[in-house]
Design a protein around this motif. Sequence first.
Motif, PDB file in Angstrom:
ATOM      1  N   ALA A 163       0.823  -1.208   0.000  1.00 53.32           N
ATOM      2  CA  ALA A 163       0.000   0.000   0.000  1.00 53.32           C
ATOM      3  C   ALA A 163       0.857   1.258   0.000  1.00 53.32           C
ATOM      4  N   LEU A 164       1.872   1.297   0.855  1.00 54.54           N
ATOM      5  CA  LEU A 164       2.720   2.486   0.951  1.00 54.54           C
ATOM      6  C   LEU A 164       3.489   2.724  -0.347  1.00 54.54           C
ATOM      7  N   HIS A 165       4.005   1.658  -0.947  1.00 57.44           N
ATOM      8  CA  HIS A 165       4.736   1.824  -2.206  1.00 57.44           C
ATOM      9  C   HIS A 165       3.820   2.388  -3.286  1.00 57.44           C
ATOM     10  N   GLY A 166       2.571   1.927  -3.327  1.00 61.30           N
ATOM     11  CA  GLY A 166       1.627   2.466  -4.293  1.00 61.30           C
ATOM     12  C   GLY A 166       1.400   3.955  -4.101  1.00 61.30           C
ATOM     13  N   ILE A 167       1.260   4.377  -2.853  1.00 64.19           N
ATOM     14  CA  ILE A 167       1.077   5.805  -2.573  1.00 64.19           C
ATOM     15  C   ILE A 167       2.321   6.589  -2.979  1.00 64.19           C
ATOM     16  N   ARG A 168       3.478   6.058  -2.673  1.00 60.53           N
ATOM     17  CA  ARG A 168       4.724   6.728  -3.075  1.00 60.53           C
ATOM     18  C   ARG A 168       4.848   6.827  -4.587  1.00 60.53           C
ATOM     19  N   ARG A 169       4.392   5.806  -5.301  1.00 59.28           N
ATOM     20  CA  ARG A 169       4.461   5.817  -6.769  1.00 59.28           C
ATOM     21  C   ARG A 169       3.509   6.844  -7.367  1.00 59.28           C
ATOM     22  N   SER A 170       2.468   7.196  -6.639  1.00 59.95           N
ATOM     23  CA  SER A 170       1.473   8.140  -7.140  1.00 59.95           C
ATOM     24  C   SER A 170       1.947   9.578  -6.936  1.00 59.95           C
ATOM     25  N   THR A 171       1.153  10.527  -7.455  1.00 58.82           N
ATOM     26  CA  THR A 171       1.440  11.954  -7.282  1.00 58.82           C
ATOM     27  C   THR A 171       0.684  12.534  -6.096  1.00 58.82           C
ATOM     28  N   PHE A 172       0.098  11.693  -5.256  1.00 57.80           N
ATOM     29  CA  PHE A 172      -0.699  12.189  -4.130  1.00 57.80           C
ATOM     30  C   PHE A 172       0.095  13.165  -3.270  1.00 57.80           C
ATOM     31  N   ALA A 173      -0.600  14.229  -2.853  1.00 55.41           N
ATOM     32  CA  ALA A 173      -0.043  15.195  -1.914  1.00 55.41           C
ATOM     33  C   ALA A 173      -1.094  15.514  -0.861  1.00 55.41           C
ATOM     34  N   ALA A 174      -0.649  15.861   0.318  1.00 51.33           N
ATOM     35  CA  ALA A 174      -1.563  16.209   1.410  1.00 51.33           C
ATOM     36  C   ALA A 174      -2.540  17.293   0.948  1.00 51.33           C
ATOM     37  N   GLY A 175      -3.781  17.153   1.391  1.00 47.65           N
ATOM     38  CA  GLY A 175      -4.813  18.113   1.030  1.00 47.65           C
ATOM     39  C   GLY A 175      -5.624  17.717  -0.185  1.00 47.65           C
ATOM     40  N   LEU A 183     -11.642  -2.660  -1.118  1.00 42.81           N
ATOM     41  CA  LEU A 183     -11.268  -2.497   0.285  1.00 42.81           C
ATOM     42  C   LEU A 183     -10.902  -3.830   0.920  1.00 42.81           C
ATOM     43  N   GLY A 184     -10.106  -4.612   0.184  1.00 42.66           N
ATOM     44  CA  GLY A 184      -9.459  -5.759   0.793  1.00 42.66           C
ATOM     45  C   GLY A 184      -8.326  -5.255   1.673  1.00 42.66           C
ATOM     46  N   PRO A 185      -7.444  -6.144   2.140  1.00 48.59           N
ATOM     47  CA  PRO A 185      -6.370  -5.699   3.039  1.00 48.59           C
ATOM     48  C   PRO A 185      -5.535  -4.549   2.488  1.00 48.59           C
ATOM     49  N   VAL A 186      -5.095  -4.639   1.227  1.00 40.94           N
ATOM     50  CA  VAL A 186      -4.259  -3.571   0.686  1.00 40.94           C
ATOM     51  C   VAL A 186      -5.064  -2.289   0.515  1.00 40.94           C
ATOM     52  N   GLY A 187      -6.284  -2.377   0.015  1.00 45.61           N
ATOM     53  CA  GLY A 187      -7.112  -1.185  -0.141  1.00 45.61           C
ATOM     54  C   GLY A 187      -7.406  -0.504   1.180  1.00 45.61           C
ATOM     55  N   LEU A 188      -7.674  -1.284   2.213  1.00 49.86           N
ATOM     56  CA  LEU A 188      -7.904  -0.715   3.540  1.00 49.86           C
ATOM     57  C   LEU A 188      -6.655  -0.013   4.055  1.00 49.86           C
ATOM     58  N   LEU A 189      -5.504  -0.611   3.818  1.00 48.83           N
ATOM     59  CA  LEU A 189      -4.255   0.005   4.258  1.00 48.83           C
ATOM     60  C   LEU A 189      -3.947   1.264   3.457  1.00 48.83           C
ATOM     61  N   VAL A 190      -4.297   1.284   2.193  1.00 48.72           N
ATOM     62  CA  VAL A 190      -4.174   2.511   1.406  1.00 48.72           C
ATOM     63  C   VAL A 190      -5.012   3.617   2.046  1.00 48.72           C
ATOM     64  N   CYS A 191      -6.247   3.294   2.436  1.00 45.42           N
ATOM     65  CA  CYS A 191      -7.114   4.285   3.094  1.00 45.42           C
ATOM     66  C   CYS A 191      -6.461   4.822   4.367  1.00 45.42           C
ATOM     67  N   ALA A 192      -5.980   3.916   5.208  1.00 43.99           N
ATOM     68  CA  ALA A 192      -5.392   4.321   6.483  1.00 43.99           C
ATOM     69  C   ALA A 192      -4.163   5.196   6.275  1.00 43.99           C
ATOM     70  N   LEU A 193      -3.318   4.825   5.328  1.00 37.54           N
ATOM     71  CA  LEU A 193      -2.098   5.578   5.087  1.00 37.54           C
ATOM     72  C   LEU A 193      -2.382   6.931   4.444  1.00 37.54           C
ATOM     73  N   LEU A 194      -3.360   6.991   3.556  1.00 36.63           N
ATOM     74  CA  LEU A 194      -3.722   8.263   2.937  1.00 36.63           C
ATOM     75  C   LEU A 194      -4.264   9.239   3.975  1.00 36.63           C
ATOM     76  N   ARG A 195      -5.078   8.740   4.878  1.00 36.32           N
ATOM     77  CA  ARG A 195      -5.586   9.604   5.938  1.00 36.32           C
ATOM     78  C   ARG A 195      -4.441  10.094   6.818  1.00 36.32           C
ATOM     79  N   GLU A 196      -3.512   9.194   7.154  1.00 36.95           N
ATOM     80  CA  GLU A 196      -2.372   9.583   7.979  1.00 36.95           C
ATOM     81  C   GLU A 196      -1.507  10.625   7.258  1.00 36.95           C
ATOM     82  N   LYS A 197      -1.456  10.551   5.934  1.00 41.41           N
ATOM     83  CA  LYS A 197      -0.626  11.466   5.160  1.00 41.41           C
ATOM     84  C   LYS A 197      -1.360  12.733   4.735  1.00 41.41           C
ATOM     85  N   GLY A 198      -2.558  12.939   5.284  1.00 39.98           N
ATOM     86  CA  GLY A 198      -3.210  14.241   5.127  1.00 39.98           C
ATOM     87  C   GLY A 198      -4.175  14.395   3.981  1.00 39.98           C
TER      88      GLY A 198
END
Length: 356
Positions: A163-175, A183-198
Amino acid sequence: MTTARAVRWHAAGDLRLETFDISPPGDGEVLVAVAYCGVCGSDLHEIADGPHAIPVSTAHALSGTRAPITLGHEFSGTVVAVGNGVDALPLGTRVAVEPNYRCRTCTACREGRYEVCVGSGFAGLMGDGGMAEYAVVPEYMVRALPDGFDLAAAAVLEPAAVALHGIRRSTFAAGQAVLVVGLGPVGLLVCALLREKGAAAVIGIDPRPARRELAAKLGASVVLSPDDDVAAAVGQATDGVGVHVAFEVVGSQQTFDLALAGLRTGGELLLLGLVDELVLPAFRLLNNEQTITTSVGYRDCHDELIQMCAEGRLDLAAMVTDVVGLDEGPGALMRMVSDPGDGIKTLIHCEGEKRP
């Protein structure tokens, strides 16, 4: 100990709990008494109708192994022996395993992108893994954990790294607003990490109510079923603009189309789900200057995740819904193939560190 037990894949539908001789770790290797091993969808695909990744006729170039193979690539445990040249892992160290093989000599490895090593593969799929009381792995796979780190939670670090590597590969920025389809395990973790990253808004989509409920607890601000009016809900959450980044975490044409439908002009669709082929609306993508990015595996993610867990910013234990013993492993896996149920993450409790 001279012998140990393991769940071994012999062929599709043929799983066996077998006893094997424990080999002492060779140069640069570590013997881990496995505590917990997570069950991944890739394990179930191999059991249902494999081989897909498991080498059968020829041994994998880096592992030197072919079927039968000990399953399991999401595992944690305790260091009980080390080979020559391993100096930084005292016996008794709690560890998580980052199970991807790497040659360390190809162009990708020299660039630090070992997740796309030309000989890449995973312990537990292309070589013997962690669904066993003991496992021997290369030192480069082993990540030391802080004292007292929950070993059950540590077994979830591997999908969290995906999940974290996918977020890093993307252009996502806080806000920014984001969409997570699946929303399997990886999708749920993507949600949790995106929220943590703003993330300003995290919109999750899944047909299963239990997964939508957990997504809301982990940080999704809006949770939807594919049968809902997704376009209207995304529009309402983003003032009619659409999301900056959509994460597709299933691997199907339907979910790809759903992710793309929620994307703003100039947005990005990040593919995490595995799928053979997709039909792309190239004219629409071009006119909207939308980007498709892919992500596979992970690199250098575990340290950040371990720190987040240690600081209480990420709760991996919340992902664990079922724990079964190693003796129950083959039966539990076969049942999951025919009926995955509503559970999120099942762990096999291997108990290598507790065996006399």
